[in-house]
Design a protein around this motif. Structure first.
Motif, PDB file in Angstrom:
ATOM      1  N   GLY A  41      -6.708   0.535   2.067  1.00 20.34           N
ATOM      2  CA  GLY A  41      -5.719   1.608   2.094  1.00 20.34           C
ATOM      3  C   GLY A  41      -5.520   2.285   0.752  1.00 20.34           C
ATOM      4  N   PRO A  46      -2.441   8.898   3.640  1.00 20.29           N
ATOM      5  CA  PRO A  46      -1.910   8.205   4.820  1.00 20.29           C
ATOM      6  C   PRO A  46      -2.644   8.611   6.095  1.00 20.29           C
ATOM      7  N   LEU A  49      -5.947   6.837   6.215  1.00 20.85           N
ATOM      8  CA  LEU A  49      -5.754   5.425   6.533  1.00 20.85           C
ATOM      9  C   LEU A  49      -5.585   5.238   8.040  1.00 20.85           C
ATOM     10  N   ALA A  66      -5.624  -4.465   7.270  1.00 19.12           N
ATOM     11  CA  ALA A  66      -5.519  -3.327   6.351  1.00 19.12           C
ATOM     12  C   ALA A  66      -4.928  -3.825   5.041  1.00 19.12           C
ATOM     13  N   MET A  68      -3.097  -2.868   1.220  1.00 13.82           N
ATOM     14  CA  MET A  68      -2.296  -1.888   0.494  1.00 13.82           C
ATOM     15  C   MET A  68      -2.228  -2.257  -0.979  1.00 13.82           C
ATOM     16  N   LYS A 112       2.379   5.374   3.760  1.00 12.27           N
ATOM     17  CA  LYS A 112       1.380   4.434   4.270  1.00 12.27           C
ATOM     18  C   LYS A 112       2.042   3.249   4.975  1.00 12.27           C
ATOM     19  N   LEU A 116       1.245   2.012   8.843  1.00 15.78           N
ATOM     20  CA  LEU A 116       0.952   0.644   9.276  1.00 15.78           C
ATOM     21  C   LEU A 116       1.959   0.163  10.314  1.00 15.78           C
TER      22      LEU A 116
END
Length: 355
Positions: A41, A46, A49, A66, A68, A112, A116
């Motif tokens: 990510g 965003p 992603l 994922a 971050m 982001k 998620l």
């Protein structure tokens, strides 16, 4: 249902490699092979992603993770950046390109997180820091398994206290960089096996310290978590002049003192110290009477002497480290330990506990 790594056919995790190497196709291929693929990510928008996670899911029925990047403060030296850019001018001119301008932001962190929360990958990992506990509670309530990359015992404690389900422990063989929480601190040089041992030992020592000092092993888990949560807030003030273990134990001492003051304002039943649990003794049942007497002897010591004895003789701190935890001179620690030993010997002789 939250995914467990025991659900994987192969104990393989495809690392999330930001900046190009990590792709939806690679993540899906790892998951299709029985492991777990990760979509990076970092360094993407965003929207990208969300698209990458959707693309990976379209290629596999296996779990997808994922990653971050947790925002960190910049410690860049602008003068050095300008100097470096000037050195690159001729190279840029040769290739007919323009140098980019340094840009510092949070990589669209909040947006982001919302992505998620919407697409809900089975696993989310965090690198370069631990998210605030409310973020981990938010994601945990949505059924995602949460991991934090750590490079030290301190970072491991912070991650666990904040609510991480698991740790990704990085040793010096991790690659070109390490996911340290503080960008201006050099990571340790111990091997991965040594780091894993230190993480286990430090968490255990903090627990033992608060359990013994607080006199209530039943509250030790909560006090241990509070110790590491306070460490999160105190990180900017940690200068690294002492070991992470010494620093954490000094915080643990303050946590226990605050808890004792709180308990004194709200009278309740007192708890005895479970010496067998705190010292992790595995003695046979025939020595139970000795354990009871040892507890009584230790409880009879002055609190400061008992703490000095615990730090040096049970947790293995040096006299200098114990002095830093207690906030007193080294000579005071030596004196307290000596007096504690004398009192224990005298009390033991009175009760015929000489072995």
């Amino acid at each position: 249902m939250v995914l467990g790594f025991w659900d994987l056919e192969a104990p393989i995790v495809g690392a999330p490699m930001a900046g190009g190497p990590g792709t939806p196709e690679l993540a899906a291929a790892v998951s299709n092979a029985g492991g777990m693929g990760f979509v990076p990510g970092g360094y993407v928008s965003p929207e990208r992603l969300a698209d990458d996670i959707a693309a990976a899911r379209a290629l596999t029925t296996g779990p997808i993770g994922a990653n971050m990047f947790v925002p960190q403060p910049s410690v860049a030296d602008y003068a050095q950046l300008d100097y470096y850019a000037q050195r690159l001018d001729q190279v840029a001119e040769h290739y007919g390109v323009e140098l980019g301008a340094p840009r510092f932001d949070d990589d669209a962190w909040q947006r982001k997180l919302e992505v998620l929360a919407d697409v809900r990958p089975e696993v989310v990992s965090f690198t370069f820091g631990t998210p605030p506990p409310d973020v981990l509670r938010w994601f945990g309530a949505l059924g995602m398994l949460l991991f934090v990359t750590v490079t030290s015992t301190y970072e491991a404690g912070v991650a666990v206290a904040a609510g991480a389900d698991g740790l990704v422990v990085q040793g010096p063989g991790a690659g070109g960089h390490r996911g340290t929480f503080a960008p201006d601190m050099e990571p340790g040089t111990e091997s991965l096996d040594e780091l894993l041992d230190k993480i286990r030992a430090t968490h255990r020592d903090v627990w033992r310290s608060v359990a013994y000092l607080g006199g209530d092993p039943g509250a030790a888990d909560d006090l241990t978590q509070e110790t590491f949560l306070r460490a999160i807030a105190a990180l900017p003030r940690f200068a690294g002049r002492s070991s992470a273990k010494t620093w954490l134990l000094s915080i643990a001492r303050r946590v226990v003192v605050d808890q004792i003051r709180y308990n004194q304002s709200r009278p309740r039943a007192q708890h005895g110290v479970d010496v067998d649990k705190v010292l992790e003794s595995h003695r046979p049942a025939r020595n139970f009477e000795h354990l009871v007497e040892i507890r009584m002897l230790l409880d009879g010591l002055d609190a400061d002497r008992r703490h000095a004895l615990l730090l040096t003789q049970v947790l293995g701190l040096s006299y200098a480290e114990a002095a830093e935890v207690c906030g007193c001179p080294v000579g005071t620690i030596r004196s307290r330990v000596a007096r504690a030993r004398e009192e224990l010997i005298t009390a033991a002789e009175r009760t015929h506990l000489t072995g």
